[in-house]
Design a protein around this motif. Structure first.
Motif, PDB file in Angstrom:
ATOM      1  N   VAL A 192       0.839  -1.202   0.000  1.00 30.85           N
ATOM      2  CA  VAL A 192       0.000   0.000   0.000  1.00 30.85           C
ATOM      3  C   VAL A 192       0.871   1.248   0.000  1.00 30.85           C
ATOM      4  CG1 VAL A 192      -1.639   1.331   1.375  1.00 30.85           C
ATOM      5  CG2 VAL A 192      -1.997  -1.104   1.036  1.00 30.85           C
ATOM      6  N   MET A 193       1.979   1.200   0.765  1.00 29.06           N
ATOM      7  CA  MET A 193       2.867   2.363   0.794  1.00 29.06           C
ATOM      8  C   MET A 193       3.408   2.670  -0.596  1.00 29.06           C
ATOM      9  SD  MET A 193       4.827   1.733   4.365  1.00 29.06           S
ATOM     10  CE  MET A 193       6.113   2.921   4.185  1.00 29.06           C
ATOM     11  N   PRO A 201       0.513   7.457  -9.720  1.00 33.60           N
ATOM     12  CA  PRO A 201      -0.277   8.556 -10.297  1.00 33.60           C
ATOM     13  C   PRO A 201      -1.784   8.345 -10.199  1.00 33.60           C
ATOM     14  CG  PRO A 201       1.467   7.866 -11.801  1.00 33.60           C
ATOM     15  CD  PRO A 201       1.511   6.928 -10.652  1.00 33.60           C
ATOM     16  N   TYR A 202      -2.240   7.066 -10.274  1.00 38.79           N
ATOM     17  CA  TYR A 202      -3.702   6.895 -10.300  1.00 38.79           C
ATOM     18  C   TYR A 202      -4.336   7.298  -8.977  1.00 38.79           C
ATOM     19  CZ  TYR A 202      -3.765   2.338  -7.811  1.00 38.79           C
ATOM     20  OH  TYR A 202      -3.669   1.341  -6.895  1.00 38.79           O
ATOM     21  N   VAL A 203      -3.569   7.156  -7.881  1.00 40.87           N
ATOM     22  CA  VAL A 203      -4.099   7.579  -6.593  1.00 40.87           C
ATOM     23  C   VAL A 203      -4.183   9.107  -6.544  1.00 40.87           C
ATOM     24  CG1 VAL A 203      -3.654   7.601  -4.111  1.00 40.87           C
ATOM     25  CG2 VAL A 203      -3.251   5.526  -5.436  1.00 40.87           C
ATOM     26  N   GLU A 204      -3.151   9.733  -7.076  1.00 40.70           N
ATOM     27  CA  GLU A 204      -3.147  11.190  -7.099  1.00 40.70           C
ATOM     28  C   GLU A 204      -4.314  11.720  -7.940  1.00 40.70           C
ATOM     29  OE1 GLU A 204       0.762  12.539  -8.158  1.00 40.70           O
ATOM     30  OE2 GLU A 204       0.104  14.639  -8.105  1.00 40.70           O
ATOM     31  N   SER A 205      -4.545  11.067  -9.079  1.00 42.71           N
ATOM     32  CA  SER A 205      -5.665  11.495  -9.933  1.00 42.71           C
ATOM     33  C   SER A 205      -6.982  11.350  -9.183  1.00 42.71           C
ATOM     34  CB  SER A 205      -5.741  10.657 -11.207  1.00 42.71           C
ATOM     35  OG  SER A 205      -4.468  10.330 -11.653  1.00 42.71           O
ATOM     36  N   ALA A 206      -7.125  10.212  -8.502  1.00 42.90           N
ATOM     37  CA  ALA A 206      -8.362   9.978  -7.773  1.00 42.90           C
ATOM     38  C   ALA A 206      -8.556  11.062  -6.709  1.00 42.90           C
ATOM     39  CB  ALA A 206      -8.338   8.597  -7.123  1.00 42.90           C
ATOM     40  N   ARG A 207      -7.451  11.408  -6.014  1.00 38.92           N
ATOM     41  CA  ARG A 207      -7.532  12.462  -5.011  1.00 38.92           C
ATOM     42  C   ARG A 207      -7.952  13.780  -5.676  1.00 38.92           C
ATOM     43  NH1 ARG A 207      -9.167  12.580  -0.606  1.00 38.92           N
ATOM     44  NH2 ARG A 207      -8.145  14.507   0.026  1.00 38.92           N
ATOM     45  N   ALA A 208      -7.349  14.032  -6.831  1.00 39.59           N
ATOM     46  CA  ALA A 208      -7.578  15.312  -7.501  1.00 39.59           C
ATOM     47  C   ALA A 208      -9.042  15.494  -7.873  1.00 39.59           C
ATOM     48  CB  ALA A 208      -6.703  15.405  -8.751  1.00 39.59           C
ATOM     49  N   ILE A 209      -9.731  14.419  -8.209  1.00 45.71           N
ATOM     50  CA  ILE A 209     -11.147  14.582  -8.548  1.00 45.71           C
ATOM     51  C   ILE A 209     -12.022  14.417  -7.318  1.00 45.71           C
ATOM     52  CG2 ILE A 209     -10.909  13.941 -10.981  1.00 45.71           C
ATOM     53  CD1 ILE A 209     -12.055  11.174 -10.170  1.00 45.71           C
ATOM     54  N   ILE A 229     -10.621   5.372  -2.027  1.00 47.63           N
ATOM     55  CA  ILE A 229      -9.344   5.139  -2.706  1.00 47.63           C
ATOM     56  C   ILE A 229      -8.701   3.864  -2.183  1.00 47.63           C
ATOM     57  CG2 ILE A 229      -6.973   5.971  -2.947  1.00 47.63           C
ATOM     58  CD1 ILE A 229      -7.980   8.743  -3.150  1.00 47.63           C
ATOM     59  N   LEU A 230      -8.666   3.745  -0.850  1.00 50.40           N
ATOM     60  CA  LEU A 230      -7.983   2.602  -0.255  1.00 50.40           C
ATOM     61  C   LEU A 230      -8.690   1.292  -0.586  1.00 50.40           C
ATOM     62  CD1 LEU A 230      -5.714   1.562   1.469  1.00 50.40           C
ATOM     63  CD2 LEU A 230      -7.005   2.106   3.503  1.00 50.40           C
ATOM     64  N   PHE A 231     -10.011   1.242  -0.344  1.00 53.21           N
ATOM     65  CA  PHE A 231     -10.687  -0.051  -0.453  1.00 53.21           C
ATOM     66  C   PHE A 231     -11.237  -0.349  -1.844  1.00 53.21           C
ATOM     67  CE2 PHE A 231     -10.479   0.590   4.084  1.00 53.21           C
ATOM     68  CZ  PHE A 231     -10.101  -0.675   4.525  1.00 53.21           C
ATOM     69  N   ARG A 232     -11.445   0.687  -2.671  1.00 55.01           N
ATOM     70  CA  ARG A 232     -11.974   0.427  -3.998  1.00 55.01           C
ATOM     71  C   ARG A 232     -10.903   0.487  -5.073  1.00 55.01           C
ATOM     72  NH1 ARG A 232     -17.392   1.545  -4.856  1.00 55.01           N
ATOM     73  NH2 ARG A 232     -16.991   1.075  -7.034  1.00 55.01           N
ATOM     74  N   ILE A 259      -6.606  -1.586  -2.886  1.00 62.23           N
ATOM     75  CA  ILE A 259      -6.631  -2.999  -2.502  1.00 62.23           C
ATOM     76  C   ILE A 259      -7.001  -3.927  -3.667  1.00 62.23           C
ATOM     77  CG2 ILE A 259      -7.767  -4.685  -0.997  1.00 62.23           C
ATOM     78  CD1 ILE A 259      -7.546  -2.641   1.231  1.00 62.23           C
ATOM     79  N   PRO A 260      -8.040  -3.598  -4.464  1.00 60.62           N
ATOM     80  CA  PRO A 260      -8.332  -4.506  -5.580  1.00 60.62           C
ATOM     81  C   PRO A 260      -7.162  -4.654  -6.552  1.00 60.62           C
ATOM     82  CG  PRO A 260     -10.169  -3.040  -5.210  1.00 60.62           C
ATOM     83  CD  PRO A 260      -9.058  -2.542  -4.350  1.00 60.62           C
ATOM     84  N   ASN A 261      -6.269  -3.673  -6.560  1.00 58.89           N
ATOM     85  CA  ASN A 261      -5.101  -3.768  -7.432  1.00 58.89           C
ATOM     86  C   ASN A 261      -4.043  -4.703  -6.898  1.00 58.89           C
ATOM     87  OD1 ASN A 261      -4.895  -2.437  -9.925  1.00 58.89           O
ATOM     88  ND2 ASN A 261      -5.232  -0.487  -8.871  1.00 58.89           N
ATOM     89  N   LEU A 262      -4.174  -5.096  -5.638  1.00 56.17           N
ATOM     90  CA  LEU A 262      -3.139  -5.915  -5.014  1.00 56.17           C
ATOM     91  C   LEU A 262      -3.520  -7.385  -4.985  1.00 56.17           C
ATOM     92  CD1 LEU A 262      -2.360  -3.632  -1.951  1.00 56.17           C
ATOM     93  CD2 LEU A 262      -1.169  -3.732  -4.114  1.00 56.17           C
ATOM     94  N   TRP A 263      -4.522  -7.777  -5.750  1.00 55.07           N
ATOM     95  CA  TRP A 263      -5.024  -9.146  -5.589  1.00 55.07           C
ATOM     96  C   TRP A 263      -3.964 -10.200  -5.895  1.00 55.07           C
ATOM     97  CZ3 TRP A 263      -5.366 -12.628  -9.663  1.00 55.07           C
ATOM     98  CH2 TRP A 263      -5.144 -12.087 -10.927  1.00 55.07           C
TER      99      TRP A 263
END
Lengths: 274, 305
Positions: free
Chosen positions: A154-155, A161-169, A176-179, A182-186
């Motif tokens: 997670v760190m 960048p995709y987290v930053e984009s999500a924050r930006a919108i 962000i964390l659970f949707r 985490i699904p990206n870490l399967w």
């Protein structure tokens, strides 16, 4: 991407068959796990008792199949629970950071450096030696490694960048964390699960072997091996068959885990020990 | 460096105190007391015994009593073995456990590194497959099954080594092998993965193109780097060996610390359980600290904070 190896395919087939036998135990065995026949005690392999009988004349093959039910259930269930605990704590720890991370990681340290058996034994004394007790004890003592793994992932992910984009919108942290993260870490999570299951099966058999786990007449692979061990010099078949079932199953899980790791997650190398 | 050591020492003491407190109250939550038995004693006798061991005091006072003792290095008297201090008990049984533990540690490192190097060096040959198979089997074998197989062959069939109990040096052979195989397997897998990674680096290719012999590349350039992961699992390795020692000492009837630990839990011998837990705690914390130091020594890019 590497191919899914032949060993992994054999392993997964074996595990599926084992699982099916365990589920269909009453259909695929001639006796139940606690059916005694004192006239036929301590027999070796025969047409009637394919793997022989134990000291009370119980059919060893039936006991092993019923044992698979318990051992596999305990292994899979505890692995899932510990993974959920580890995932939640690790994700929160890695995403929030700061003092939350500090506190969670110190607790994780204690659970990781202490031999899990030590804590599990104490929990078992508290909860009683039944199936619930053993599942709770193993689940509560095996979440530290996945927690650490998920925290690291997670760190890394939260800098992407995709987290930053999500924050930006304006997406909330929770979403962000659970949707998203985490699904990206399967991939790594599935790999962790495939190593957690054999470790937990082994933990159950270990505790049962010490006489601290499941009690008679329950048959798990650990209790069977434990019974067999006492007669090792005279009736080796009592330990050879349950031991082989346990060994081959654990081997299959480990091969599967290795295969999955190469397949899904080639960069990750993990320490799996005791 | 000195301030780091001091800070880590303080952290260790705090961790130990937390562990000690947890174990104290956890044990009291467990149903059944140390002097409950099938036949009921005369209440006066029961009371006298409880008074002797301070069990009549309120829990808070018992806790303060014990933790105060621990702070002064006094682990109190065992309930089970009359008149024997826990410190004494540990001192008597620790050598057995240390011989087995250190033996297993050395065996696992030597065997693990040899297997790992062999399979990385001869990658994708039968040597690699055999040693990888040995390694993965070692991870899949519960210690008591290893013990079973060894006993079946070495003691029962060929009668080379004793089945159990300590009757001279030969009694340590099977326990050490049993305890060492699993960690050896883990180390072998780590060394193999680490070495393969290093051998694909540019500086190895450079050395090779300059005509350095394969053996020298392996020995002088690759191995040191590949051993870093081994150093880093020293902490978990110690934990694994400690955990394994419970079963190994039970199976082989070795009168070591692990055996006393299991018995003390069953007998509700609180002082022994608590004392040994603290001993394990010290071992593990020190091992983890050494691991951290080893990290920075092996890879100067890592900084301890």
């Amino acid at each position: 991407m590497k191919k899914f190896g032949i060993l992994s395919k054999i392993s997964i087939s074996f595990l599926l068959i084992m699982g099916a036998l365990a589920i269909l135990a009453p259909q695929v065995t001639r006796y139940t796990y606690d059916e005694q026949n004192i006239m036929e005690r301590l027999e070796t392999s025969s047409a009637k008792h394919f793997m022989g009988t134990d000291v009370l004349g119980r059919d060893l093959y039936s006991r092993i199949i019923y044992g698979a039910r318990l051992s596999l259930t305990v292994g899979v269930l505890t692995a899932l629970v510990s993974l959920i605990i580890g995932l939640t704590l690790g994700a929160i720890s890695g995403y929030i950071g700061g003092w939350v991370d500090g506190v969670i990681m110190r607790v994780t340290d204690i659970f990781q450096i202490f031999p899990m058996v030590l804590i599990a034994i104490l929990l078992l004394m508290l909860l009683g030696k039944g199936v619930t007790g053993i599942i709770t004890a193993i689940a509560l003592t095996s979440w530290a490694t996945p927690a650490r793994l998920v925290r690291g992932l997670v760190m890394q992910a939260k800098e992407l960048p995709y987290v930053e984009s999500a924050r930006a919108i304006g997406t909330s942290h929770f979403i962000i964390l659970f949707r998203h993260i985490i699904p990206n870490l399967w991939g790594p999570i599935i790999v962790a699960l495939s190593f957690q299951i054999p470790n937990n099966i082994m933990a159950e058999s270990f505790l049962s072997f010490l006489g601290l786990g499941l009690q008679p007449p329950y048959a798990s692979w650990g209790t069977l091996a434990s019974d067999g061990f006492r007669a090792i010099q005279t009736y080796p078949h009592l330990i050879v068959f349950p031991g082989a079932a346990l060994f081959i199953t654990l081997l299959a899980f480990n091969f599967l885990g290795d295969g999955l790791r190469d397949w899904l997650d080639p960069k990750q190398s993990r320490v799996d020990i005791g | 460096m000195l301030s780091l050591v001091i800070r880590r020492l303080i952290e260790m003491v705090v961790t130990l105190w937390i562990v000690a407190t947890c174990i104290f109250f956890l044990l009291r939550l467990v149903p059944g007391g140390p002097f409950d038995s099938e036949k009921s004693w005369h209440p006066e006798i029961q009371a006298a015994i409880e008074e002797k061991y301070g069990l009549h005091l309120p829990l808070k006072d018992q806790y303060l009593n014990w933790i105060g003792g621990v702070a002064h290095g006094d682990l109190k008297e065992s309930f089970q073995y009359q008149g024997q201090d826990v410190t004494e008990l540990i001192l008597v049984s620790l050598p057995y456990s240390l011989i087995v533990g250190f033996g297993a540690l050395i065996l696992s490192i030597v065997m693990g590194v040899i297997l790992g190097v062999l399979s990385a060096w001869k990658k994708d040959t039968w040597i690699d497959f055999t040693s990888s198979f040995i390694a993965i089997s070692g991870v899949s074998l519960p210690p008591y099954l290893i013990a079973t197989v060894l006993i079946l062959f070495f003691s029962v069939k060929w009668q080379l080594l004793p089945v159990a109990l300590v009757e001279g040096p030969s009694s340590y052979v099977l326990p050490i092998i049993t305890l060492g195989i699993r960690p050896a397997a883990t180390i072998a897998r780590l060394v193999r993965a680490g070495l393969l990674e290093i051998l694909s680096r540019d500086f190895i290719r450079t050395a090779r193109s300059m005509g350095v012999s394969p053996f020298k590349i392996l020995y002088k350039h690759a191995l040191k780097n590949a051993l870093i992961p081994v150093l880093t699992i020293l902490g978990p390795l110690t934990a694994a060996i400690l955990t394994g020692s419970f079963v190994i000492e039970y199976v082989f009837q070795i009168p070591g610390v692990g055996k006393h630990f299991v018995t003390s839990i069953i007998n509700r011998d609180y002082p022994v359980t608590m004392g040994i837990t603290l001993l394990y705690g010290v071992f593990l914390l020190v091992a983890n600290f050494i691991t951290d130091i080893a990290y920075t020594w092996a890879d100067p890019r890592i900084k301890l904070t």
